[in-house]
Scaffold this active site. Structure first.
Site, PDB file in Angstrom:
ATOM      1  N   ASN A 121      16.795   3.922  35.223  1.00 30.72           N
ATOM      2  CA  ASN A 121      15.530   4.422  35.768  1.00 30.72           C
ATOM      3  C   ASN A 121      15.379   3.977  37.217  1.00 30.72           C
ATOM      4  O   ASN A 121      15.710   2.843  37.577  1.00 30.72           O
ATOM      5  CB  ASN A 121      14.349   3.883  34.955  1.00 30.72           C
ATOM      6  CG  ASN A 121      13.017   4.412  35.447  1.00 30.72           C
ATOM      7  OD1 ASN A 121      12.675   5.557  35.188  1.00 30.72           O
ATOM      8  ND2 ASN A 121      12.267   3.598  36.170  1.00 30.72           N
ATOM      9  N   GLU A 167      16.675   9.471  37.480  1.00 27.06           N
ATOM     10  CA  GLU A 167      16.296   9.961  38.810  1.00 27.06           C
ATOM     11  C   GLU A 167      17.479   9.974  39.775  1.00 27.06           C
ATOM     12  O   GLU A 167      17.512  10.768  40.705  1.00 27.06           O
ATOM     13  CB  GLU A 167      15.161   9.099  39.380  1.00 27.06           C
ATOM     14  CG  GLU A 167      13.828   9.242  38.664  1.00 27.06           C
ATOM     15  CD  GLU A 167      13.711   8.396  37.398  1.00 27.06           C
ATOM     16  OE1 GLU A 167      12.680   8.499  36.724  1.00 27.06           O
ATOM     17  OE2 GLU A 167      14.663   7.641  37.082  1.00 27.06           O
ATOM     18  N   ASP A 227      -4.283   2.065  49.059  1.00 28.76           N
ATOM     19  CA  ASP A 227      -3.367   3.029  48.458  1.00 28.76           C
ATOM     20  C   ASP A 227      -3.533   4.401  49.106  1.00 28.76           C
ATOM     21  O   ASP A 227      -4.101   4.514  50.197  1.00 28.76           O
ATOM     22  CB  ASP A 227      -3.561   3.090  46.941  1.00 28.76           C
ATOM     23  CG  ASP A 227      -2.238   3.332  46.212  1.00 28.76           C
ATOM     24  OD1 ASP A 227      -1.604   4.369  46.491  1.00 28.76           O
ATOM     25  OD2 ASP A 227      -1.838   2.501  45.389  1.00 28.76           O
TER      26      ASP A 227
END
Length: 422
Positions: free
Chosen positions: A134, A197, A247
């Site tokens: 991952n 990915e 963020d």
């Protein structure tokens, strides 16, 4: 690799030669040149770059597609991952040491209210006991010379860590910084557990450059050879404070208890360039938002056969607001598209559905469609008390109201909505 990438965009790059501090000063330059790559030649002795991927056009140019094709480029790689190629060595392996301090690296503190220095462009690679690999983005807050706290949302890496933590064990990971766009986009996709990915990045690499992604094993974990920095690290069962941190919405996220990371070894290329991803910037929008557009597209296409494009908008931080272009076959298609878009990206808060003659990349054209083809009492869809984005400061206890605007022409009167042409 970043040196070569910046050379390709030489006419866009702003180079800062004077010394710049990693605390707040980097941010000022990146905010000043929002859409241009900035290369800092001296950030406390290190080279740093930011805003590299701050426009759709630059990303598309590097990958050899148009900005309209980006969605399909990413979707094709997600649907048809390709194997990566293992090689024996990588440029970052030329420099390896355990004698380093996270505090002395060019890891920025971006905003005054941030708790400290933050890795923001870092991706974490982990391998489970069945061999699944991952790769995913995670913000990482520096605590001292060798430890940090990592934000884990309940997805794949969280599951891998939790399985180890419940047995009192550490999760062995590799943390990579300074990567080309096909790796960054792949690291931000949402895919099923078991689909790597790195294989999605390999599919992008094959289409864009005619060759698979090359990796080298670092302690049994595959790492892309193109990375500028690589860290051997372990995510421990111990929980410590993480945040506050700005963020994607440009607002401060809250403090949470998150896993402690111990950094053990650092590798880097000769004269490395550290990728400083400014939170709440256009580059942040692109890397977080672009991989979500194929998900919205696929969801809408299940209910409306002709979907022409999806755009998460910069005004909505490329996370909360979207525009979808369709060709209607029935007058209810616009509302069905709205509901499907919310299902495709659960963080979505507002979606505008338009006809194929509207340019979804032109905010004025989209507003014109709203002004001339939308009636609030008939064409507005409101969903209350829905699960939304944790990054939306207006949400309460994770719940939000969502609204969709059907700004498409009525089929029985569509000629009345056509713009005059010469």
């Amino acid at each position: 690799m970043l040196e070569e990438i910046l050379a390709r965009f030489r006419e866009d790059v702003v180079t800062v030669y004077e010394p710049v501090k990693k605390e707040l000063e980097i941010t000022r330059y990146l905010l000043k040149y929002k859409t241009r790559p900035v290369l800092f030649e001296d950030v406390e002795g290190w080279r740093v770059a930011g805003n590299i991927w701050s426009t759709r056009e630059r990303i598309a140019r590097f990958l050899g597609v148009s900005k309209e094709e980006l969605l399909h480029f990413i979707a094709g790689a997600m649907e048809n991952p390709r194997p990566f190629k293992e090689v024996d060595k990588a440029p970052f392996m030329r420099n390896s040491t355990k004698d380093f301090s996270l505090k002395e690296l060019p890891v920025p503190k971006y905003y005054p209210g941030d708790r400290g220095q933050y890795f923001t462009s870092a991706m974490v690679i982990a391998r489970d006991e069945d061999g699944f690999v991952n790769t995913s983005f995670h913000r990482i807050m520096v605590r001292d010379e060798k430890t940090a706290s990592i934000r884990l949302v309940p997805r794949h890496l969280y599951s891998m860590w939790k399985e180890k933590a419940e047995k009192g064990e550490e999760l062995d990971v590799r943390i990579i910084v300074g990567n080309p766009i096909h790796l960054l986009l792949a690291g931000a996709v949402s895919t099923a557990y078991g689909i790597s990915e790195l294989e999605i990045a390999s599919a992008m690499s094959e289409r864009a450059f005619g060759k698979p992604l090359e990796i080298v094993k670092v302690g049994g974990i595959p790492v892309p050879v193109e990375s500028e920095f690589v860290f051997e690290a372990k995510i421990t069962p111990e929980l410590v404070d993480e945040g506050p941190f700005v963020d994607i919405t440009g607002t401060y996220d809250i403090v949470r208890k998150q896993p402690l990371v111990v950094f053990e070894r650092m590798y880097h290329v000769d004269e490395p360039i550290f990728h400083a991803l400014l939170p709440g910037s256009y580059e942040h929008y692109m890397l977080m938002g672009l991989p979500k557009e194929p998900q919205i597209y696929a969801s809408v296409k299940r209910v409306v056969p002709k979907v022409h494009g999806v755009r998460l908008t910069e005004g909505g931080a490329m996370w909360l607001h979207a525009v979808v272009s369709i060709t209607k076959q029935h007058d209810g298609d616009g509302k069905n598209a709205i509901i499907a878009a919310f299902a495709g990206h659960p963080s979505l808060k507002r979606v505008i559905v338009v006809d194929e003659d509207i340019n979804i990349y032109d905010d004025r054209d989209v507003e014109w469609a709203m002004a001339t083809r939308f009636q609030p009492d008939k064409d507005l869809v409101i969903v209350t008390n829905a699960r939304g984005s944790s990054l939306d400061p207006s949400a309460q206890d994770g719940l939000t109201a969502k609204w969709g605007i059907d700004a498409t022409k009525l089929l029985k009167r569509k000629e009345e909505f056509e713009r005059a042409k010469v």
